[in-house]
Design a protein around this motif. Structure first.
Motif, PDB file in Angstrom:
ATOM      1  N   LEU A 139     -10.396 -25.705  60.938  1.00  0.00           N
ATOM      2  CA  LEU A 139      -9.773 -26.845  61.616  1.00  0.00           C
ATOM      3  C   LEU A 139     -10.774 -27.629  62.457  1.00  0.00           C
ATOM      4  N   PHE A 140     -11.744 -26.933  62.979  1.00  0.00           N
ATOM      5  CA  PHE A 140     -12.691 -27.573  63.884  1.00  0.00           C
ATOM      6  C   PHE A 140     -14.065 -27.583  63.244  1.00  0.00           C
TER       7      PHE A 140
ATOM      8  N   GLN B  55     -23.852 -18.702  56.167  1.00  0.00           N
ATOM      9  CA  GLN B  55     -24.690 -18.053  55.158  1.00  0.00           C
ATOM     10  C   GLN B  55     -24.582 -18.804  53.838  1.00  0.00           C
ATOM     11  N   GLN B  56     -23.336 -19.186  53.513  1.00  0.00           N
ATOM     12  CA  GLN B  56     -23.115 -20.007  52.322  1.00  0.00           C
ATOM     13  C   GLN B  56     -21.958 -20.930  52.671  1.00  0.00           C
ATOM     14  N   PRO B  57     -21.705 -21.964  51.866  1.00  0.00           N
ATOM     15  CA  PRO B  57     -20.611 -22.864  52.216  1.00  0.00           C
ATOM     16  C   PRO B  57     -19.302 -22.088  52.434  1.00  0.00           C
ATOM     17  N   ALA B  58     -18.585 -22.474  53.490  1.00  0.00           N
ATOM     18  CA  ALA B  58     -17.294 -21.834  53.762  1.00  0.00           C
ATOM     19  C   ALA B  58     -16.224 -22.583  52.990  1.00  0.00           C
ATOM     20  N   ILE B  59     -15.368 -21.822  52.296  1.00  0.00           N
ATOM     21  CA  ILE B  59     -14.367 -22.465  51.439  1.00  0.00           C
ATOM     22  C   ILE B  59     -12.977 -22.173  51.983  1.00  0.00           C
ATOM     23  N   TYR B  60     -12.213 -23.237  52.172  1.00  0.00           N
ATOM     24  CA  TYR B  60     -10.847 -23.085  52.678  1.00  0.00           C
ATOM     25  C   TYR B  60      -9.873 -23.728  51.713  1.00  0.00           C
ATOM     26  N   LEU B  61      -8.751 -23.038  51.469  1.00  0.00           N
ATOM     27  CA  LEU B  61      -7.718 -23.571  50.585  1.00  0.00           C
ATOM     28  C   LEU B  61      -6.428 -23.720  51.370  1.00  0.00           C
ATOM     29  N   VAL B  77      -3.778 -24.009  56.413  1.00  0.00           N
ATOM     30  CA  VAL B  77      -4.829 -23.277  55.696  1.00  0.00           C
ATOM     31  C   VAL B  77      -4.243 -21.944  55.269  1.00  0.00           C
ATOM     32  N   GLU B  78      -4.401 -21.626  53.979  1.00  0.00           N
ATOM     33  CA  GLU B  78      -3.796 -20.401  53.466  1.00  0.00           C
ATOM     34  C   GLU B  78      -4.862 -19.313  53.259  1.00  0.00           C
ATOM     35  N   PRO B  80      -9.275 -18.401  53.597  1.00  0.00           N
ATOM     36  CA  PRO B  80      -9.181 -16.942  53.581  1.00  0.00           C
ATOM     37  C   PRO B  80      -8.234 -16.363  54.641  1.00  0.00           C
ATOM     38  N   GLN B  81      -7.933 -17.118  55.679  1.00  0.00           N
ATOM     39  CA  GLN B  81      -6.972 -16.641  56.672  1.00  0.00           C
ATOM     40  C   GLN B  81      -5.973 -17.740  56.929  1.00  0.00           C
ATOM     41  N   ARG B  82      -4.768 -17.329  57.234  1.00  0.00           N
ATOM     42  CA  ARG B  82      -3.740 -18.327  57.473  1.00  0.00           C
ATOM     43  C   ARG B  82      -3.886 -18.905  58.890  1.00  0.00           C
ATOM     44  N   ILE B  83      -3.955 -20.233  58.976  1.00  0.00           N
ATOM     45  CA  ILE B  83      -3.984 -20.914  60.274  1.00  0.00           C
ATOM     46  C   ILE B  83      -3.446 -22.321  60.043  1.00  0.00           C
TER      47      ILE B  83
END
Lengths: 759, 223
Positions: A139-140, B55-61, B77-78, B80-83
């Motif tokens: 988010l940030f 370390q490598q691109p962070a991927i969020y779905l 965001v589902e 890697p962690q739900r937020i």
């Protein structure tokens, strides 16, 4: 007239000297603590030491309501807040709970973030925190996130800032249940700097000038003092003018000559000037109240020239003066005894008051005695009309008074006699005080009324005691019912705690392995956390923070609110939030004291101030009782016992009856009533002494009565005007003196019956 | 922490994703009108973040939602962690592990301005957008089906955080939003138009599907 010149010159020199001295030395103070007696209990001590500097005394609250009490548009409130923020008069303007802002975190706090929290750094803690950061990264983004991740991945500094916040409660703009938007305004100047508070209020007025459709309420210590200063000044000036005009009218009617105004004013003004000089020389600062009350008590002095004038209507003034001087002197000495007793009653302010009135009265009498007679005109000289009839002192009016008193007492039985509330002395309207409380509730500022105080001779000892209490409070949050608290140890831990935390910090090897392990479960590079590792390593070398480390810090004010040295002991004050049940908290504290020793105590500022006012009144009454015995001794030395007793009984009876009348009509009596009753006693004693004088000539007797009627009429008119004021102080003073002097005159006049003999 | 300063980016992306801007340019005007017609108020995304803290691109779905009635925007965001983040007119709410945290938008004037701009955009008042960004629009490909809108901050406060934002599209749809931050970090947000309306709200079924070539859509910033 020629013989008067040396005296006039001496008098002018005295006044000129006093004026010069005053210009050089006079300094006013408005510290209410000066006017209160020496505190006896620890709670009273804390009250006196912290008066006007307590938590949140710089806060003003601005309530904004729309016409139909709908919620105000958030943007509009924000715009007003922004406009206020641009004024240098304010430290902070908030319309909602402030967010922790990294840019505003003071250096000593950020540098020591791993030593200012009980939370231990551990491998698991780091894993949990980095996992949270990874989720938040969705988010940030941006440099702030990166900076914090590198330097403080556990967000220890954010946590610290939120615990330091001045307000409690969750997010969202502040609103009262009545849909009023509330702004919290922290002034740059302390509350007692009334001039600065006036500027602050003016700045708020300027901003709100264009928002004429809003209903605006401004509360807070500073706002009240600023607006009251103005109201009281204009009201007092206006009423004083009318009172003076009334007085002049009475004098002109009674004496039918213009110079009487000058003659009546001379002793009073000279007395005030010299009395003030005496106070300025003897004390460092003159309290504002000394002047206000002092002028009131000095009111007796206006009677002196009136006696002279009445008696010089038919004889030479010098001769008249010789005739009335013994009685006047007796009255003066008695009054001086009472005022000097007050001077030694304990509080600095009261000592000033006693000195001011005693010196002032003595000088007024001296001016009347030695300066006025040569200046007094003689309208028509005529021989007296023969011997005066005898005066018989009777007790009938007194018996009536006492009966009346008893009736009032029985009728109103059970009603509190005294109002101990310091707030009762405050002329702030009760509805504004209610508003103030509702704003404070909405904002969630620290409790104004209660704090917990701990005291130790040694700074480290008081810090240790505070930490112990802090931990105990945290452990049993259900049993004391507090919403929150703040202690100085949040920023200034004891040496022991500091060293324990420091020793618990991981070494470089351990920390490095923790970081590797925690970062592995996240997208973050372990190397990115290098600044964090360095900060922890530096923390392992840091010496405990001291008070000096905060000397230039913006947190200095916060620390000063929580910790101070009173000359003997270090006092740590734990600020409380949301004290719902003080009894429960007090009980918890006493259990805590029993269990773990120490002297942690709940200070109830209101309770402490009330007990202080009560103690102070009791003390003053005791002193006055001693003064009364001395006065009786003085009187009976100079006059017959019967006359002395009659005079005192008349005065006391009249004062008691006046007090009971005021109590019946207006409720519990406060400090202003008491001061006014003192003046009434002084006036009444003069009335009684003059009326009970064994007169030899009929004209003398007539002159005496003429003088007394003029005295009483001038007093009743002047104070009656003040008594009609809506300001509690003026109202109490004016109505008490006007009513009291009327009752005194009536009682004395009816009691001293002239028995006419037919020749 | 200046947490709020992060949201403005997220909020900006969200709003751009919900509806692209109109510009004076005729081509842009027409393109945007078409995009607005076909825009869904709920859409899956895949986001990649690039930074030297990683370390490598962070991927969020996850999924972006916009509620036209209340104006509430949600970034869910589902993996890697739900937020979840909800942006309303007054505040930002972060919901994580059952706990909700509120922050105000009002203490950040630059963010307020930005959100006001995008809100104006959703109500078809495009002038506000030009107050904050310089717009440049281009079309490419044989049939000019591919297009790109570039937003460059006009004001220093915004430029302190954002270098530029690219919005890449094909026909009436937005494919990706590329954000290049002032500190060198950058991120690409790819939208997944193949989400069927009946599958909305069950994001995990949608993620990981469909061909997405991020580097093809969002070019890496020049060093």
């Amino acid at each position: 007239m020629i013989s008067a010149w040396p005296r006039i010159v001496a008098w002018l020199l005295l006044l000129g000297g006093c004026a010069l001295l005053l210009m050089a030395r006079l300094q006013f103070s408005y510290d209410l603590g000066l006017f209160l007696p020496s505190p006896e209990t620890p709670a009273q001590k804390v009250l006196i030491e912290r008066l006007g500097t307590g938590p949140a005394s710089r806060f003003m609250f601005l309530g904004l309501a729309s016409e139909g009490s709908h919620s105000l548009d958030a943007e509009r409130v924000a715009t007003i807040a922004d406009a206020l923020r641009s004024s240098p008069e304010f430290n902070r303007v908030l319309s909602e709970p402030p967010e922790a802002d990294l840019e505003q975190i003071p250096t000593p706090v950020f540098d020591n973030r791993y030593l200012l929290s009980e939370e231990r750094l551990s491998g698991q803690k780091l894993i949990d925190e980095l996992r949270l950061r990874a989720a938040q990264y969705a988010l940030f983004a941006g440099e702030e996130f990166n900076y914090l991740l590198r330097h403080d991945p556990t967000h220890a500094s954010i946590d610290l800032l939120s615990r330091l916040a001045a307000t409690r409660g969750s997010g969202g703009a502040w609103q009262t249940p009545e849909n009023e938007s509330v702004l919290l305004i922290e002034t740059a100047a302390p509350a007692f700097d009334v001039a600065a508070q006036e500027r602050a209020v003016a700045a708020i007025d300027t901003v709100l000038a264009s928002e004429s459709d809003l209903h605006v309420t401004l509360t807070g210590v500073g706002a009240f003092s600023a607006s009251l200063k103005e109201t009281i000044r204009s009201e007092a000036e206006w009423r004083s003018l009318w009172a003076s005009l009334g007085l002049i009218a009475v004098l002109l009617i009674a004496y039918r000559q213009l110079r009487v105004i000058l003659l009546a004013a001379m002793p009073l003004l000279s007395g005030a000037l010299v009395g003030l000089t005496a106070v300025a020389v003897l004390f460092d600062e003159v309290h504002g109240i000394t002047l206000a009350f002092g002028f009131t008590l000095l009111g007796v002095a206006i009677d002196y020239p009136l006696h002279l004038l009445s008696h010089s209507r038919t004889q030479w003034a010098t001769k008249a003066m010789r005739g009335i001087w013994p009685t006047m002197r007796l009255g003066l000495l008695s009054t001086l005894l009472a005022y000097l007793a007050i001077a030694f009653s304990g509080a600095v302010g009261l000592a000033q008051l006693g000195v001011f009135t005693a010196v002032g009265l003595a000088l007024s009498a001296a001016v009347t005695r030695w300066l006025l007679p040569p200046l007094t005109a003689h309208k028509r000289l005529q021989e007296s009309e023969g011997p005066a009839p005898a005066t018989v002192l009777r007790l009938t009016p007194l018996v009536l008074l006492l009966t009346g008193s008893a009736v009032l007492l029985l009728w109103q039985w059970g009603k509190p006699v005294w109002n101990n509330d310091l707030a009762a002395l405050s002329p702030v309207p009760a509805e504004l005080l209610t508003k103030d409380q509702s704003f404070r509730d909405a904002v969630g500022t620290p409790e104004m009324r209660y704090v917990v105080a701990l005291s130790e001779a040694d700074l480290q000892a008081v810090l240790r005691a505070t930490e112990k209490l802090d931990q105990a409070l945290a452990k049993s949050s259900h049993s004391h019912g507090l919403e929150g608290w703040q202690a100085v140890t949040l920023l200034l831990p004891s040496r022991e705690t500091w060293e324990r935390r420091r020793d618990a910090l991981p070494g470089p090897q351990t920390l490095s392995s923790w970081i590797e392990e925690a970062a592995a479960g996240t997208p973050f590079k372990a190397q990115a956390l290098e600044p964090f590792a360095q900060a922890v390593a530096q923390s392992r070398q840091r010496e405990p923070l001291t008070l000096d480390d905060f000397s230039d810090s913006p947190m200095r004010g916060w620390i000063d609110n929580q910790l101070y040295f009173n000359g003997q002991n270090w006092i740590s004050l734990v600020t409380l939030f949301g004290v719902k049940q003080p009894a429960q908290l007090s009980q918890w504290l006493s259990q805590y004291r029993e269990g773990s020793g120490g002297n942690a105590m709940l200070v109830d500022f209101k309770g402490a101030s009330e007990s202080l006012v009560a103690d102070y009144r009791g003390h003053t009454l005791k002193v006055l009782l001693i003064a009364l015995v001395l006065i009786l001794m003085l009187l009976s030395w100079r006059t017959r016992m019967a006359r002395s007793l009659w005079c005192l009984a008349t005065v006391m009876g009249s004062v008691v009856f006046s007090a009971l009348c005021l109590w019946t009509l207006g409720g519990p009596l406060n400090l202003y009533h008491m001061m006014a009753l003192l003046l009434v006693a002084g006036l009444g004693l003069d009335y009684a002494l003059f009326l009970s004088r064994p007169e030899t000539l009929l004209q003398g007797q007539r002159d005496t009565r003429h003088a007394l009627y003029a005295c009483a009429a001038s007093t009743i008119v002047a104070f009656g005007v003040l008594g009609l004021s809506g300001i509690p102080a003026l109202n109490a003073l004016g109505s008490t003196v006007a009513l009291g002097s009327a009752i005194c005159l009536l009682t004395a006049r009816l009691g001293a019956r002239v028995r006419y003999r037919t020749r | 922490m200046k947490t709020s300063s992060y949201w403005f980016l997220a909020g900006a992306l969200l709003l751009i994703a919900a509806q692209p801007s109109k510009a004076q340019d005729q081509g842009l005007e027409q393109r945007m009108a078409a995009v607005a017609q076909s825009m869904q108020t709920e859409i899956g995304f895949e986001e990649r973040r690039h930074s030297d803290i990683l370390q490598q691109p962070a991927i969020y779905l996850g999924e972006l939602r916009y509620d036209r009635a209340s104006g509430l925007m949600t970034k869910h965001v589902e993996s890697p962690q739900r937020i979840e983040m909800q942006v309303s007119e007054r505040e930002v709410r972060i919901i994580q592990e059952g706990r909700s945290q509120r922050f105000s938008l009002r203490q950040r004037p630059e963010m307020r301005a930005l959100l006001a701009t995008f809100r104006a955009l959703l109500e078809s008042h495009t002038d506000d957008l030009k107050r904050y960004f310089t717009l440049s629009y281009s079309e490419a490909g044989a049939d000019l089906e591919h297009w790109r809108l570039t937003l460059t901050p006009r004001h220093r406060e915004l430029a302190r955080r954002v270098d530029k934002i690219l919005i890449n599209g094909r026909g009436a749809q937005v494919d990706a939003i590329c954000t290049y931050l002032a500190n060198g970090d950058w991120q690409s947000l790819a939208l997944r138009h193949e989400v069927a309306p009946d599958m909305i709200g069950n994001v995990s079924d949608n993620v990981g599907e469909g061909p997405t070539n991020h580097s093809a859509i969002c070019p890496a910033p020049e060093a």
